[in-house]
Design a protein around this motif. Structure first.
Motif, PDB file in Angstrom:
ATOM      1  N   CYS A 165       0.858  -1.189   0.000  1.00 38.76           N
ATOM      2  CA  CYS A 165       0.000   0.000   0.000  1.00 38.76           C
ATOM      3  C   CYS A 165       0.896   1.241   0.000  1.00 38.76           C
ATOM      4  O   CYS A 165       1.844   1.319   0.782  1.00 38.76           O
ATOM      5  N   ILE A 166       0.594   2.194  -0.882  1.00 38.93           N
ATOM      6  CA  ILE A 166       1.399   3.416  -0.959  1.00 38.93           C
ATOM      7  C   ILE A 166       0.471   4.623  -0.955  1.00 38.93           C
ATOM      8  O   ILE A 166      -0.361   4.782  -1.861  1.00 38.93           O
ATOM      9  N   SER A 167       0.610   5.455   0.066  1.00 37.46           N
ATOM     10  CA  SER A 167      -0.340   6.550   0.313  1.00 37.46           C
ATOM     11  C   SER A 167       0.435   7.865   0.384  1.00 37.46           C
ATOM     12  O   SER A 167       1.407   7.967   1.118  1.00 37.46           O
ATOM     13  N   THR A 191     -13.271   7.625   2.597  1.00 35.56           N
ATOM     14  CA  THR A 191     -12.684   6.683   1.644  1.00 35.56           C
ATOM     15  C   THR A 191     -13.011   7.143   0.231  1.00 35.56           C
ATOM     16  O   THR A 191     -14.147   7.510  -0.061  1.00 35.56           O
ATOM     17  N   LEU A 192     -11.985   7.135  -0.634  1.00 35.59           N
ATOM     18  CA  LEU A 192     -12.175   7.604  -2.010  1.00 35.59           C
ATOM     19  C   LEU A 192     -13.034   6.631  -2.823  1.00 35.59           C
ATOM     20  O   LEU A 192     -13.295   5.505  -2.402  1.00 35.59           O
ATOM     21  N   GLY A 193     -13.419   7.074  -4.010  1.00 35.90           N
ATOM     22  CA  GLY A 193     -14.255   6.282  -4.899  1.00 35.90           C
ATOM     23  C   GLY A 193     -13.614   4.993  -5.373  1.00 35.90           C
ATOM     24  O   GLY A 193     -14.306   4.098  -5.865  1.00 35.90           O
ATOM     25  N   ASP A 194     -12.277   4.885  -5.224  1.00 33.08           N
ATOM     26  CA  ASP A 194     -11.618   3.619  -5.600  1.00 33.08           C
ATOM     27  C   ASP A 194     -11.888   2.525  -4.573  1.00 33.08           C
ATOM     28  O   ASP A 194     -11.449   1.389  -4.719  1.00 33.08           O
ATOM     29  N   LYS A 195     -12.625   2.879  -3.502  1.00 38.09           N
ATOM     30  CA  LYS A 195     -13.046   1.949  -2.438  1.00 38.09           C
ATOM     31  C   LYS A 195     -11.892   1.503  -1.545  1.00 38.09           C
ATOM     32  O   LYS A 195     -12.072   0.686  -0.649  1.00 38.09           O
ATOM     33  N   TRP A 196     -10.692   2.027  -1.766  1.00 38.65           N
ATOM     34  CA  TRP A 196      -9.525   1.627  -0.979  1.00 38.65           C
ATOM     35  C   TRP A 196      -8.903   2.782  -0.211  1.00 38.65           C
ATOM     36  O   TRP A 196      -8.717   2.705   0.990  1.00 38.65           O
ATOM     37  N   THR A 197      -8.571   3.842  -0.951  1.00 39.80           N
ATOM     38  CA  THR A 197      -7.730   4.884  -0.372  1.00 39.80           C
ATOM     39  C   THR A 197      -8.478   5.658   0.709  1.00 39.80           C
ATOM     40  O   THR A 197      -9.516   6.269   0.438  1.00 39.80           O
ATOM     41  N   VAL A 198      -7.950   5.639   1.928  1.00 37.72           N
ATOM     42  CA  VAL A 198      -8.524   6.407   3.030  1.00 37.72           C
ATOM     43  C   VAL A 198      -7.754   7.717   3.144  1.00 37.72           C
ATOM     44  O   VAL A 198      -6.515   7.708   3.223  1.00 37.72           O
ATOM     45  N   VAL A 199      -8.475   8.848   3.113  1.00 41.23           N
ATOM     46  CA  VAL A 199      -7.839  10.169   3.160  1.00 41.23           C
ATOM     47  C   VAL A 199      -8.379  10.961   4.347  1.00 41.23           C
ATOM     48  O   VAL A 199      -9.426  10.630   4.912  1.00 41.23           O
ATOM     49  N   THR A 200      -7.657  12.035   4.694  1.00 40.24           N
ATOM     50  CA  THR A 200      -8.161  12.914   5.747  1.00 40.24           C
ATOM     51  C   THR A 200      -9.343  13.711   5.204  1.00 40.24           C
ATOM     52  O   THR A 200      -9.354  14.111   4.035  1.00 40.24           O
ATOM     53  N   GLU A 244      -3.434  11.162   1.915  1.00 41.81           N
ATOM     54  CA  GLU A 244      -3.856   9.759   1.961  1.00 41.81           C
ATOM     55  C   GLU A 244      -3.274   9.124   3.226  1.00 41.81           C
ATOM     56  O   GLU A 244      -2.074   9.215   3.475  1.00 41.81           O
ATOM     57  N   ILE A 245      -4.144   8.484   4.005  1.00 47.66           N
ATOM     58  CA  ILE A 245      -3.718   7.937   5.296  1.00 47.66           C
ATOM     59  C   ILE A 245      -3.159   6.524   5.099  1.00 47.66           C
ATOM     60  O   ILE A 245      -2.029   6.230   5.487  1.00 47.66           O
ATOM     61  N   VAL A 246      -3.963   5.652   4.543  1.00 48.33           N
ATOM     62  CA  VAL A 246      -3.565   4.260   4.296  1.00 48.33           C
ATOM     63  C   VAL A 246      -4.291   3.715   3.066  1.00 48.33           C
ATOM     64  O   VAL A 246      -5.235   4.319   2.562  1.00 48.33           O
ATOM     65  N   ASP A 298     -10.232  16.714   5.868  1.00 53.74           N
ATOM     66  CA  ASP A 298      -9.917  18.116   5.555  1.00 53.74           C
ATOM     67  C   ASP A 298      -8.797  18.264   4.523  1.00 53.74           C
ATOM     68  O   ASP A 298      -8.410  19.385   4.184  1.00 53.74           O
ATOM     69  N   GLY A 299      -8.272  17.159   4.019  1.00 53.32           N
ATOM     70  CA  GLY A 299      -7.239  17.238   2.986  1.00 53.32           C
ATOM     71  C   GLY A 299      -5.848  17.572   3.515  1.00 53.32           C
ATOM     72  O   GLY A 299      -4.897  17.684   2.733  1.00 53.32           O
ATOM     73  N   LYS A 300      -5.726  17.703   4.845  1.00 51.85           N
ATOM     74  CA  LYS A 300      -4.387  17.937   5.411  1.00 51.85           C
ATOM     75  C   LYS A 300      -3.637  16.613   5.523  1.00 51.85           C
ATOM     76  O   LYS A 300      -4.211  15.542   5.387  1.00 51.85           O
ATOM     77  N   ARG A 301      -2.342  16.721   5.822  1.00 50.46           N
ATOM     78  CA  ARG A 301      -1.486  15.542   5.701  1.00 50.46           C
ATOM     79  C   ARG A 301      -1.614  14.547   6.855  1.00 50.46           C
ATOM     80  O   ARG A 301      -2.038  14.904   7.952  1.00 50.46           O
ATOM     81  N   SER A 302      -1.189  13.320   6.551  1.00 46.85           N
ATOM     82  CA  SER A 302      -1.235  12.233   7.526  1.00 46.85           C
ATOM     83  C   SER A 302       0.018  11.386   7.403  1.00 46.85           C
ATOM     84  O   SER A 302       0.533  11.186   6.303  1.00 46.85           O
ATOM     85  N   ALA A 303       0.519  10.899   8.539  1.00 43.78           N
ATOM     86  CA  ALA A 303       1.684  10.008   8.541  1.00 43.78           C
ATOM     87  C   ALA A 303       1.337   8.691   9.232  1.00 43.78           C
ATOM     88  O   ALA A 303       0.411   8.628  10.044  1.00 43.78           O
ATOM     89  N   HIS A 304       2.110   7.665   8.918  1.00 38.11           N
ATOM     90  CA  HIS A 304       1.817   6.297   9.378  1.00 38.11           C
ATOM     91  C   HIS A 304       3.126   5.559   9.621  1.00 38.11           C
ATOM     92  O   HIS A 304       3.931   5.417   8.692  1.00 38.11           O
ATOM     93  N   PHE A 305       3.338   5.146  10.858  1.00 40.08           N
ATOM     94  CA  PHE A 305       4.483   4.278  11.164  1.00 40.08           C
ATOM     95  C   PHE A 305       3.952   3.041  11.865  1.00 40.08           C
ATOM     96  O   PHE A 305       3.053   3.129  12.706  1.00 40.08           O
ATOM     97  N   GLU A 306       4.520   1.893  11.547  1.00 38.50           N
ATOM     98  CA  GLU A 306       4.000   0.628  12.074  1.00 38.50           C
ATOM     99  C   GLU A 306       5.124  -0.389  12.238  1.00 38.50           C
ATOM    100  O   GLU A 306       6.013  -0.490  11.380  1.00 38.50           O
ATOM    101  N   HIS A 307       5.064  -1.120  13.348  1.00 37.85           N
ATOM    102  CA  HIS A 307       5.907  -2.304  13.525  1.00 37.85           C
ATOM    103  C   HIS A 307       5.035  -3.474  13.974  1.00 37.85           C
ATOM    104  O   HIS A 307       3.997  -3.270  14.628  1.00 37.85           O
TER     105      HIS A 307
END
Ligand code: MG
Length: 255
Positions: free
Chosen positions: A74-76, A220-229, A80-82, A231-240
């Motif tokens: 997944c590349i956001s 969630t966008l019309g592609d049914k996958w991409t989750v966005v904020t 785009e959040i995730v 308000d259109g402001k930025r989002s970051a994601h770190f995971e282990h």
């Protein structure tokens, strides 16, 4: 497989297998990072990640085809959040941020980890967003001990994020991982200490704060996958992916 109180606990041997897969995953992140630069497409990063994973015997990209997802990873980008779908048409520009979320299946066991990279030169607020999100993940991991509960992880993450003036996404949460890419237990990135399920040795979970500059709300966008904020402001994601052990939290998605 040991199942205790609804948790799919792993043996030390199963955790070691996850750590071997997690090392491949971490190496994939390091490899992708060397290709993150202005002008590259998210489709190209996806192909590079998939090939790198498959070059390791016994490893495959866990997200490819998962619930019908079309990419290998997944590349956001930016707001785009995730769950962004990689595309040859999506070209990265200097000043963007790009979140890469990778799942690896190795010898039957799953691991999951995400990193948000800067592209070229990013502004100060965005730089702070990345630093705070990564620091909140570290705080969540540190709280994943056998004398704590699920709520302690979320409380630790939330404290770091909200002290910094950012917001935590609530509609998406961390999860159990290991025998499957997503196991039942949920790990919210907010909460109250000493609440929720007790953490026990053998529990393996993905801890994954998603942190927004503005509102916590998503769509969630019309592609049914991409989750966005919202308000259109930025989002970051770190995971282990980590294992709860009697000796403390063990991060499995490291080289
Ligand atoms: Mg993930």
């Amino acid at each position: 497989m040991a199942v205790g109180s609804g948790l799919q606990l792993k043996s030390p041997r199963e955790i070691d297998t996850m750590a071997r897969g997690g090392a491949i995953l971490a190496a994939t992140h390091a490899f992708v990072k060397t290709h993150v630069q202005p002008g590259v497409s998210t489709g190209e990063l996806d192909r590079l990640a998939e090939q790198f994973i498959r070059d390791h015997a016994g490893a495959e990209p866990a997200f490819k085809g998962l619930y019908g997802f079309p990419g290998a990873v997944c590349i956001s980008v930016n707001e785009e959040i995730v769950h962004g779908i990689p595309s040859n048409k999506r070209i990265l520009n200097s000043g963007d941020i790009v979140s890469v979320d990778i799942g690896v299946k190795f010898e039957g066991m799953f691991t999951d980890a995400a990193i948000t990279h800067p592209v070229g030169v990013i502004d100060e607020v965005t730089q702070r967003l990345l630093e705070v999100t990564e620091r909140s993940l570290a705080a969540g991991i540190a709280a994943a001990t056998t004398d704590n509960h699920v709520g302690d992880i979320g409380a630790a993450i939330q404290a770091v994020v909200e002290t910094a003036g950012f917001s935590i996404v609530r509609e998406l949460v961390g999860h159990g991982v290991g025998f499957a890419p997503h196991e039942e237990i949920q790990i919210p990135n907010y909460g109250k200490a000493k609440r929720g399920k007790k953490l026990v040795a053998g529990l393996t979970i993905a801890i994954e704060p998603m942190v927004n500059v503005g509102t916590a709300k998503t769509r969630t966008l019309g592609d049914k996958w991409t989750v966005v904020t919202l308000d259109g402001k930025r989002s970051a994601h770190f995971e282990h992916t980590i294992a709860v052990t009697d000796a403390g939290p063990r991060v499995l998605t490291v080289v």
